[in-house]
Design a protein around this motif. Sequence first.
Motif, PDB file in Angstrom:
ATOM      1  N   VAL B  90      -9.264  14.420   3.512  1.00 21.15           N
ATOM      2  CA  VAL B  90      -9.528  13.676   4.755  1.00 21.15           C
ATOM      3  C   VAL B  90      -8.588  14.149   5.765  1.00 21.15           C
ATOM      4  CG1 VAL B  90      -9.829  11.369   5.905  1.00 21.15           C
ATOM      5  CG2 VAL B  90     -10.282  11.570   3.143  1.00 21.15           C
ATOM      6  N   ASP B  91      -8.805  14.180   7.038  1.00 23.06           N
ATOM      7  CA  ASP B  91      -8.017  14.597   8.036  1.00 23.06           C
ATOM      8  C   ASP B  91      -7.045  13.669   8.434  1.00 23.06           C
ATOM      9  OD1 ASP B  91     -10.737  16.384   9.737  1.00 23.06           O
ATOM     10  OD2 ASP B  91      -9.355  17.027   8.144  1.00 23.06           O
ATOM     11  N   LYS B  92      -7.341  12.251   8.492  1.00 24.61           N
ATOM     12  CA  LYS B  92      -6.470  11.619   8.992  1.00 24.61           C
ATOM     13  C   LYS B  92      -6.460  10.277   8.241  1.00 24.61           C
ATOM     14  CE  LYS B  92      -5.117   9.366  13.285  1.00 24.61           C
ATOM     15  NZ  LYS B  92      -5.775   8.874  14.675  1.00 24.61           N
ATOM     16  N   VAL B  93      -5.527   9.685   7.638  1.00 25.04           N
ATOM     17  CA  VAL B  93      -5.624   8.442   6.911  1.00 25.04           C
ATOM     18  C   VAL B  93      -4.487   7.468   7.484  1.00 25.04           C
ATOM     19  CG1 VAL B  93      -5.332   7.481   4.713  1.00 25.04           C
ATOM     20  CG2 VAL B  93      -6.832   9.470   4.767  1.00 25.04           C
ATOM     21  N   LYS B  94      -4.689   6.293   7.347  1.00 27.89           N
ATOM     22  CA  LYS B  94      -4.037   4.931   7.673  1.00 27.89           C
ATOM     23  C   LYS B  94      -3.516   4.301   6.475  1.00 27.89           C
ATOM     24  CE  LYS B  94      -4.690   1.322   9.979  1.00 27.89           C
ATOM     25  NZ  LYS B  94      -4.752   0.596  11.496  1.00 27.89           N
ATOM     26  N   ILE B  95      -2.514   4.111   6.011  1.00 28.08           N
ATOM     27  CA  ILE B  95      -2.409   3.481   4.783  1.00 28.08           C
ATOM     28  C   ILE B  95      -1.550   2.302   5.026  1.00 28.08           C
ATOM     29  CG2 ILE B  95      -0.834   3.247   2.592  1.00 28.08           C
ATOM     30  CD1 ILE B  95      -1.368   6.044   2.228  1.00 28.08           C
ATOM     31  N   VAL B  96      -2.015   1.090   4.654  1.00 26.61           N
ATOM     32  CA  VAL B  96      -1.236  -0.138   5.011  1.00 26.61           C
ATOM     33  C   VAL B  96      -0.863  -0.854   3.542  1.00 26.61           C
ATOM     34  CG1 VAL B  96      -1.356  -2.490   5.900  1.00 26.61           C
ATOM     35  CG2 VAL B  96      -2.546  -0.707   6.982  1.00 26.61           C
ATOM     36  N   ALA B  97       0.355  -0.973   3.404  1.00 27.99           N
ATOM     37  CA  ALA B  97       0.773  -1.307   2.012  1.00 27.99           C
ATOM     38  C   ALA B  97       1.873  -2.379   2.094  1.00 27.99           C
ATOM     39  CB  ALA B  97       1.479  -0.094   1.397  1.00 27.99           C
ATOM     40  N   CYS B  98       1.224  -3.368   1.245  1.00 29.92           N
ATOM     41  CA  CYS B  98       2.295  -4.779   1.187  1.00 29.92           C
ATOM     42  C   CYS B  98       3.085  -4.654   0.005  1.00 29.92           C
ATOM     43  CB  CYS B  98       1.396  -5.918   1.118  1.00 29.92           C
ATOM     44  SG  CYS B  98       0.220  -6.408   2.707  1.00 29.92           S
ATOM     45  N   ASP B  99       4.158  -5.453  -0.196  1.00 30.51           N
ATOM     46  CA  ASP B  99       4.787  -5.438  -1.235  1.00 30.51           C
ATOM     47  C   ASP B  99       4.318  -5.688  -2.415  1.00 30.51           C
ATOM     48  OD1 ASP B  99       8.287  -6.697  -1.576  1.00 30.51           O
ATOM     49  OD2 ASP B  99       7.341  -4.995  -2.820  1.00 30.51           O
ATOM     50  N   GLY B 100       4.316  -4.949  -3.451  1.00 30.53           N
ATOM     51  CA  GLY B 100       3.596  -5.314  -4.599  1.00 30.53           C
ATOM     52  C   GLY B 100       4.560  -5.646  -5.759  1.00 30.53           C
ATOM     53  N   LYS B 101       5.994  -6.055  -5.378  1.00 34.95           N
ATOM     54  CA  LYS B 101       6.966  -6.716  -6.285  1.00 34.95           C
ATOM     55  C   LYS B 101       7.315  -8.069  -5.802  1.00 34.95           C
ATOM     56  CE  LYS B 101       9.328  -3.081  -6.284  1.00 34.95           C
ATOM     57  NZ  LYS B 101      10.612  -2.026  -6.226  1.00 34.95           N
ATOM     58  N   ASN B 102       7.243  -8.834  -6.623  1.00 39.82           N
ATOM     59  CA  ASN B 102       7.851 -10.283  -6.248  1.00 39.82           C
ATOM     60  C   ASN B 102       9.285 -10.125  -5.506  1.00 39.82           C
ATOM     61  OD1 ASN B 102       5.923 -11.232  -7.138  1.00 39.82           O
ATOM     62  ND2 ASN B 102       6.740 -11.624  -9.170  1.00 39.82           N
ATOM     63  N   THR B 103      10.254  -9.314  -6.140  1.00 40.15           N
ATOM     64  CA  THR B 103      11.606  -9.154  -5.292  1.00 40.15           C
ATOM     65  C   THR B 103      11.550  -7.800  -5.054  1.00 40.15           C
ATOM     66  OG1 THR B 103      12.376  -8.493  -7.458  1.00 40.15           O
ATOM     67  CG2 THR B 103      12.639 -10.880  -6.809  1.00 40.15           C
ATOM     68  N   GLY B 104      10.575  -7.384  -4.255  1.00 39.45           N
ATOM     69  CA  GLY B 104      10.485  -6.022  -3.913  1.00 39.45           C
ATOM     70  C   GLY B 104      11.568  -5.498  -3.049  1.00 39.45           C
ATOM     71  N   SER B 105      12.076  -4.063  -3.098  1.00 40.92           N
ATOM     72  CA  SER B 105      12.958  -3.618  -2.090  1.00 40.92           C
ATOM     73  C   SER B 105      12.601  -2.072  -2.063  1.00 40.92           C
ATOM     74  CB  SER B 105      14.318  -3.705  -2.538  1.00 40.92           C
ATOM     75  OG  SER B 105      14.522  -3.478  -3.635  1.00 40.92           O
ATOM     76  N   ASN B 106      12.669  -1.510  -1.140  1.00 42.67           N
ATOM     77  CA  ASN B 106      12.161  -0.011  -1.040  1.00 42.67           C
ATOM     78  C   ASN B 106      13.651   0.565  -0.979  1.00 42.67           C
ATOM     79  OD1 ASN B 106      12.331  -1.592   1.670  1.00 42.67           O
ATOM     80  ND2 ASN B 106      11.832   0.521   2.737  1.00 42.67           N
ATOM     81  N   THR B 107      13.661   1.818  -1.273  1.00 42.32           N
ATOM     82  CA  THR B 107      14.679   2.726  -1.418  1.00 42.32           C
ATOM     83  C   THR B 107      14.602   3.704  -0.691  1.00 42.32           C
ATOM     84  OG1 THR B 107      14.844   2.036  -3.844  1.00 42.32           O
ATOM     85  CG2 THR B 107      16.253   3.942  -2.957  1.00 42.32           C
ATOM     86  N   THR B 108      15.642   3.981   0.217  1.00 42.84           N
ATOM     87  CA  THR B 108      15.853   5.241   1.181  1.00 42.84           C
ATOM     88  C   THR B 108      17.089   5.984   1.066  1.00 42.84           C
ATOM     89  OG1 THR B 108      16.427   3.646   3.000  1.00 42.84           O
ATOM     90  CG2 THR B 108      14.082   4.111   2.583  1.00 42.84           C
ATOM     91  N   GLU B 109      17.117   6.940   1.542  1.00 45.88           N
ATOM     92  CA  GLU B 109      18.434   7.711   1.624  1.00 45.88           C
ATOM     93  C   GLU B 109      18.910   7.988   3.129  1.00 45.88           C
ATOM     94  OE1 GLU B 109      18.715  11.230  -0.633  1.00 45.88           O
ATOM     95  OE2 GLU B 109      18.465  10.069  -2.514  1.00 45.88           O
TER      96      GLU B 109
END
Lengths: 478, 109
Positions: B90-109
């Motif tokens: 696909v040329d272009k896609v939009k992803i919308v994602a909600c937190d899938g964990k109850n105590t979710g946290s995303n990790t970034t550097e």
Amino acid sequence: MACFNPVPKLYRSVIEDVIEGVRNLFAEEGIEEQVLKDLKQLWETKVLQSKATEDFFRNSIQSPLFTLQLPHSLHQTLQSATASLVIPAGRTLPSFTTAELGTSNSSANFTFPGYPIHVPAGVTLQTVSGHLYKVNVPIMVTQTSGRAGILQHPIQQVFQQLGQPSVIQTSVPQLNPCCLQATTEKSQRIETVLQQPTVLPSGPVDRKHLENATSDILVSPGNEHKIMPEALLRHQESSQYVNLPGVVFSPQVSQTNPNVESVLSGSASMTQNLHDESLSTSPHGALHQHVTDIQLHILKNGMYGCESVKQPRNTEEPSNIPVSEKDSNSRVDLSIRVTDDDTGEIIQVDGTGDTSSNEEIGSARDVDENEFLGVIDAGDLKVLEEEADSISNEDSATNSSDNEDPQVDIVEEDPLNSGDDVSEQDVPDLFDTDNVIVCQYDKIHRSKNKWKFYLKDGVMCFGGRDYVFAKAIGDAEW
Amino acid sequence: MAYQLYRNTTLRNSLQESLDELIQSQQITPQLALQVLLQFDKAINSALAQRVRNRVNFRVFLNTYRFCDNVWTFVLNDVEFREVTELTKVDKVKIVACDGKNTGSNTTE
């Protein structure tokens, strides 16, 4: 195949769950059960009509009805056929054996409440115009969605042409918007075979001959497809057609199926009006010629269907090399030179001994012109400034960098940092797309400009089609 | 509470349209339609969690990313989704994602 495409099964289960879940709610509200059924039916219909699932129609509620009438003369033929006439539609149709056909003296009516329809080998079908065709290999007729009004006609494309033409009337009580198209099953290769000209009768065909032909024909799904449009046309006038309205048979293997379908549907649509008119009338007279022409067209399309679809993609020859480019460039060079000469003549109003003005004005010119040294008067300087302005319009980029005299300013120059602006896409347009994935994320990881996505429980929609996933792992670079 | 994330899907939209038709014909009330939609949210969340087992891999060029209210929104270009059985580009896609964990946290550097 649920494992191949779990979306239809998932959607069906969701619909069932929702309907069951709200059944009590409807009962509490005092709403009739029929309303709930209507809701379910509406919902399934809309999902069916969308392109989200291709296989959803297999268990669709709506099933079109059509009737196949076979002439009495055909019964005796079919009685001797080796294969039984079994045309199930989904799971609701009873099977019709040849014995049943033989019991009735008049034409037999068979009602098919829906798709798919499996026409086994040995079945002889007659088209509207009265030509008889025999099915040599099993054919599956399935329902396609979203193709309202497409006619299904070219049966002669698929079948062997046999026998004398006879008047056969076929009534179609309801031609649903969803047309019939033979599609190749994923699990089985469905191919149609046309008999070679040697087998085709050259003249009127007796029933006996038909019987013999039937017994000689082997059902072989592995046979390759052969279309003999010439042979069919030759025997057009002296052949029978079996009318199975609403049936189009794809004469090619599954690999090219979509292409052939599109070709067939396109060619079949030409005969739609004709077919509708001839549904309940004897297929003779003025229509015959039209049918002839259309048949020829359809046969040709079918014959070259797979190829013709791919033919338009012939790569065009590369456009001619712009030979004039060089000439244009040379012309530009000449023009510059001419300009230089002219300005050189114009500038030398003060004669020899000119230094600073030459540096400003003649920066884009040949170095030889800067040999002159001298003092420039104020009046001459003004003239030179005017000259410089006119020249700077032509050579603005080069002059501005060499401008040492603050009084000699280039009036028109590019806005500062004009090339630094980066055109940004509009945010609404950027996020506006039909291809959307809605899901949940387990983890989103970034390292410098490298991203990693750990997603789950997602529904994807690409070009109208739906996909689902339990887990999705992705890598991206920003 | 189940996410209302899946409301912009074909299945959900077709349900909405069907309910609208019944409301217009006054066969059901809007309140009942809302209850049906809530039931759908539960059903789709449950179905996706329990009945879907396939995995998808993809490699993309990330155009934009956005994280707001614990919701990630990505716009991807030149996406190639690879499943066991098929490959989709696909040329272009939009992803919308909600937190899938109850105590979710995303990790970034």
